[in-house]
Design a protein around this motif. Structure first.
Motif, PDB file in Angstrom:
ATOM      1  N   VAL A 141      15.554  38.825  49.098  1.00 17.26           N
ATOM      2  CA  VAL A 141      15.836  37.394  49.166  1.00 17.26           C
ATOM      3  C   VAL A 141      14.828  36.664  48.275  1.00 17.26           C
ATOM      4  CG1 VAL A 141      16.010  35.355  50.652  1.00 17.26           C
ATOM      5  CG2 VAL A 141      16.729  37.595  51.511  1.00 17.26           C
ATOM      6  N   THR A 142      15.333  35.872  47.341  1.00 12.03           N
ATOM      7  CA  THR A 142      14.480  35.052  46.482  1.00 12.03           C
ATOM      8  C   THR A 142      14.367  33.662  47.087  1.00 12.03           C
ATOM      9  OG1 THR A 142      15.187  36.274  44.510  1.00 12.03           O
ATOM     10  CG2 THR A 142      14.134  34.138  44.164  1.00 12.03           C
ATOM     11  N   VAL A 143      13.162  33.289  47.484  1.00 10.10           N
ATOM     12  CA  VAL A 143      12.911  31.957  48.056  1.00 10.10           C
ATOM     13  C   VAL A 143      12.373  31.082  46.921  1.00 10.10           C
ATOM     14  CG1 VAL A 143      11.765  30.651  49.875  1.00 10.10           C
ATOM     15  CG2 VAL A 143      12.374  33.045  50.267  1.00 10.10           C
ATOM     16  N   ARG A 144      13.231  30.260  46.355  1.00  8.56           N
ATOM     17  CA  ARG A 144      12.854  29.490  45.170  1.00  8.56           C
ATOM     18  C   ARG A 144      11.939  28.315  45.507  1.00  8.56           C
ATOM     19  NH1 ARG A 144      15.725  31.822  41.317  1.00  8.56           N
ATOM     20  NH2 ARG A 144      17.802  32.632  41.763  1.00  8.56           N
ATOM     21  N   THR A 145      11.951  27.865  46.736  1.00  9.09           N
ATOM     22  CA  THR A 145      11.112  26.730  47.124  1.00  9.09           C
ATOM     23  C   THR A 145       9.963  27.156  48.028  1.00  9.09           C
ATOM     24  OG1 THR A 145      12.721  26.273  48.892  1.00  9.09           O
ATOM     25  CG2 THR A 145      12.947  25.014  46.867  1.00  9.09           C
ATOM     26  N   ASP A 146       9.534  28.417  47.904  1.00 10.51           N
ATOM     27  CA  ASP A 146       8.402  28.877  48.710  1.00 10.51           C
ATOM     28  C   ASP A 146       7.140  28.100  48.351  1.00 10.51           C
ATOM     29  OD1 ASP A 146       7.106  30.873  50.530  1.00 10.51           O
ATOM     30  OD2 ASP A 146       6.043  31.371  48.678  1.00 10.51           O
ATOM     31  N   LYS A 147       7.003  27.731  47.085  1.00  8.53           N
ATOM     32  CA  LYS A 147       5.904  26.889  46.620  1.00  8.53           C
ATOM     33  C   LYS A 147       6.457  25.544  46.161  1.00  8.53           C
ATOM     34  CE  LYS A 147       2.674  30.038  47.122  1.00  8.53           C
ATOM     35  NZ  LYS A 147       1.585  29.890  48.121  1.00  8.53           N
ATOM     36  N   ALA A 148       5.566  24.568  46.052  1.00  7.33           N
ATOM     37  CA  ALA A 148       6.006  23.224  45.669  1.00  7.33           C
ATOM     38  C   ALA A 148       6.378  23.134  44.197  1.00  7.33           C
ATOM     39  CB  ALA A 148       4.920  22.200  45.998  1.00  7.33           C
ATOM     40  N   PHE A 149       5.873  24.066  43.373  1.00 14.84           N
ATOM     41  CA  PHE A 149       6.114  24.006  41.937  1.00 14.84           C
ATOM     42  C   PHE A 149       6.636  25.347  41.448  1.00 14.84           C
ATOM     43  CE2 PHE A 149       2.551  21.180  42.951  1.00 14.84           C
ATOM     44  CZ  PHE A 149       3.110  19.957  42.590  1.00 14.84           C
ATOM     45  N   ARG A 150       7.420  25.267  40.370  1.00 14.39           N
ATOM     46  CA  ARG A 150       8.014  26.470  39.797  1.00 14.39           C
ATOM     47  C   ARG A 150       8.033  26.341  38.279  1.00 14.39           C
ATOM     48  NH1 ARG A 150      13.813  28.233  40.028  1.00 14.39           N
ATOM     49  NH2 ARG A 150      14.205  26.393  41.306  1.00 14.39           N
ATOM     50  N   ARG A 151       7.921  27.469  37.598  1.00 17.82           N
ATOM     51  CA  ARG A 151       7.917  27.458  36.137  1.00 17.82           C
ATOM     52  C   ARG A 151       9.338  27.556  35.603  1.00 17.82           C
ATOM     53  NH1 ARG A 151       5.630  32.315  32.503  1.00 17.82           N
ATOM     54  NH2 ARG A 151       7.743  32.987  32.937  1.00 17.82           N
ATOM     55  N   THR A 152       9.592  26.840  34.521  1.00 14.30           N
ATOM     56  CA  THR A 152      10.860  26.961  33.810  1.00 14.30           C
ATOM     57  C   THR A 152      10.572  26.995  32.322  1.00 14.30           C
ATOM     58  OG1 THR A 152      13.077  26.029  33.536  1.00 14.30           O
ATOM     59  CG2 THR A 152      11.248  24.470  33.673  1.00 14.30           C
ATOM     60  N   GLU A 153      11.562  27.354  31.525  1.00 11.13           N
ATOM     61  CA  GLU A 153      11.320  27.526  30.093  1.00 11.13           C
ATOM     62  C   GLU A 153      12.593  27.289  29.298  1.00 11.13           C
ATOM     63  OE1 GLU A 153      11.837  32.360  29.787  1.00 11.13           O
ATOM     64  OE2 GLU A 153       9.868  31.541  30.332  1.00 11.13           O
ATOM     65  N   ILE A 154      12.410  26.989  28.012  1.00  7.83           N
ATOM     66  CA  ILE A 154      13.503  26.859  27.062  1.00  7.83           C
ATOM     67  C   ILE A 154      13.070  27.506  25.745  1.00  7.83           C
ATOM     68  CG2 ILE A 154      14.438  24.739  28.071  1.00  7.83           C
ATOM     69  CD1 ILE A 154      13.065  23.202  25.805  1.00  7.83           C
ATOM     70  N   ILE A 155      14.018  27.696  24.855  1.00  7.96           N
ATOM     71  CA  ILE A 155      13.761  28.233  23.521  1.00  7.96           C
ATOM     72  C   ILE A 155      14.018  27.121  22.499  1.00  7.96           C
ATOM     73  CG2 ILE A 155      14.388  29.974  21.807  1.00  7.96           C
ATOM     74  CD1 ILE A 155      13.001  31.114  24.241  1.00  7.96           C
ATOM     75  N   VAL A 156      13.047  26.890  21.607  1.00  9.60           N
ATOM     76  CA  VAL A 156      13.147  25.870  20.568  1.00  9.60           C
ATOM     77  C   VAL A 156      13.004  26.557  19.207  1.00  9.60           C
ATOM     78  CG1 VAL A 156      12.184  23.737  19.621  1.00  9.60           C
ATOM     79  CG2 VAL A 156      12.176  24.132  22.089  1.00  9.60           C
TER      80      VAL A 156
ATOM     81  N   TRP B 206       5.545  23.812  34.177  1.00  9.94           N
ATOM     82  CA  TRP B 206       5.696  23.805  35.624  1.00  9.94           C
ATOM     83  C   TRP B 206       6.213  22.449  36.087  1.00  9.94           C
ATOM     84  CZ3 TRP B 206       4.431  27.826  39.097  1.00  9.94           C
ATOM     85  CH2 TRP B 206       3.948  28.980  38.477  1.00  9.94           C
ATOM     86  N   THR B 207       7.126  22.491  37.046  1.00 15.17           N
ATOM     87  CA  THR B 207       7.696  21.277  37.616  1.00 15.17           C
ATOM     88  C   THR B 207       8.057  21.549  39.073  1.00 15.17           C
ATOM     89  OG1 THR B 207       9.381  19.556  37.304  1.00 15.17           O
ATOM     90  CG2 THR B 207      10.051  21.837  36.920  1.00 15.17           C
ATOM     91  N   GLY B 208       8.742  20.602  39.724  1.00 15.97           N
ATOM     92  CA  GLY B 208       9.125  20.789  41.120  1.00 15.97           C
ATOM     93  C   GLY B 208      10.022  22.001  41.303  1.00 15.97           C
ATOM     94  N   SER B 209      10.004  22.590  42.495  1.00 17.43           N
ATOM     95  CA  SER B 209      10.729  23.833  42.732  1.00 17.43           C
ATOM     96  C   SER B 209      12.190  23.625  43.109  1.00 17.43           C
ATOM     97  CB  SER B 209      10.037  24.634  43.837  1.00 17.43           C
ATOM     98  OG  SER B 209       9.946  23.875  45.032  1.00 17.43           O
ATOM     99  N   GLU B 210      12.598  22.401  43.422  1.00 18.69           N
ATOM    100  CA  GLU B 210      13.994  22.148  43.751  1.00 18.69           C
ATOM    101  C   GLU B 210      14.867  22.321  42.500  1.00 18.69           C
ATOM    102  OE1 GLU B 210      15.440  21.553  46.578  1.00 18.69           O
ATOM    103  OE2 GLU B 210      13.677  21.344  47.869  1.00 18.69           O
TER     104      GLU B 210
END
Length: 299
Positions: free
Chosen positions: A180-195, A246-250
């Motif tokens: 089970v992946t708990v995406r909101t276990d922490k208040a912040f989560r990392r995301t990324e894009i390619i430029v 890093w931004t909010g985990s929601e």
């Protein structure tokens, strides 16, 4: 009695009447024991009610989740009722000892367990999930294709509301046996894009422009961890940068921050005159191509 003797022979009616008389005497003799057994069941109900109220009070003071309190109440109430029923049985039927009753109950439990294997598996998995608390109501989780916000955790299943509004009812055994992946276990989560920037641009200058633009976005939490901009690969028509922040985990935080980051990077690169290339295709012709003049339609 005389009517029965007139219809049936005495050889048949005598044993039958004797048997009925014995049952009647046994029933009359058992009346006090039945009364005591009913009193035992009444006391069992009172004790179970009081113990359930005590568990709820202690759980509320300990700030346990309501579902976990319900489980503890169910287990305690079931245990008390089993003990009370065993005592009542031994009072009504003195030949039944607690050991024999437990043996019979155990054999019956095995048969019932085989018949309702999946139901009991989900029940036990629900108890373990509530006790261990790997995720809570309101968490965004993903398990075996089901992804969304946890709305309820019951004894048998867990209700997950997907981002498109649909409700998925997942058996607890599935959540217990699978990752089970708990995406909101922490208040912040990392995301990324390619430029990607054009091959003719300066890589270091482009990296600095991208980093400055990302830091200026209000939804980027560089106070949690600094952003990362790495030249990742040689693309078909561009040098590709991997941009992580890093931004909010929601899930809505991820989408909203990505929207603002993309817009900020595009605006910053345009302001600095750094080209974001379209895909290029180069055609190579091995031999000369014949050129033929096409007459003007007006002529």
């Amino acid at each position: 009695m005389e009517q029965i003797e007139n219809v049936l022979p005495a050889a048949v009616t005598a044993p039958l009447l004797e048997q009925l008389s014995g049952w009647l005497d046994a029933g009359v003799a058992a009346v006090p024991r039945i009364g005591i057994a009913l009193l035992v069941l009444l006391m069992t109900a009172l004790v179970a009610y009081g113990f359930r109220a005590l568990v709820r009070r202690i759980g509320s003071r300990a700030k346990l989740r309501r579902n976990l309190i319900d489980v503890l109440q169910l287990l305690s109430g079931t245990t008390i009722w089993l003990a009370g029923i065993l005592i009542a049985l031994t009072v009504v039927f003195p030949t039944i000892t607690p050991g024999r009753a437990l043996t019979t109950l155990g054999l019956g439990s095995v048969a019932i367990g085989f018949a309702f294997k999946d139901t009991f598996e989900n029940f036990l998995a629900g108890i373990l999930i509530l006790l261990r608390e790997p995720f809570q109501i309101g968490d965004h989780v993903e398990c075996d294709g089901a992804e969304g916000k946890v709305e309820a955790i019951t004894i048998r299943d867990t209700h997950i509301r997907q981002t498109d509004g649909q409700l998925v009812v997942v058996p607890n055994a599935q959540l217990f046996h699978n990752a089970v992946t708990v995406r909101t276990d922490k208040a912040f989560r990392r995301t990324e894009i390619i430029v990607g920037v054009a091959y003719g641009e300066d890589v270091d200058a482009a990296r600095d422009v991208i980093a400055k633009a990302v830091r200026a976005v209000d939804m980027v939490r560089d106070d949690v961890r600094d952003i990362q901009v790495f030249a990742k690969s040689f693309g078909a028509s561009s040098i590709d940068f991997e941009v992580a922040w890093w931004t909010g985990s929601e899930p809505v935080d991820i989408r909203a921050s990505r929207d603002k980051v993309v817009a900020a990077i595009k605006r910053a690169l345009d302001d600095e005159g750094i080209e974001i290339p379209f895909p290029y295709r180069t055609l190579t012709v091995n031999g000369p191509l014949p050129v033929r003049a096409v007459p003007d339609a007006a002529e």
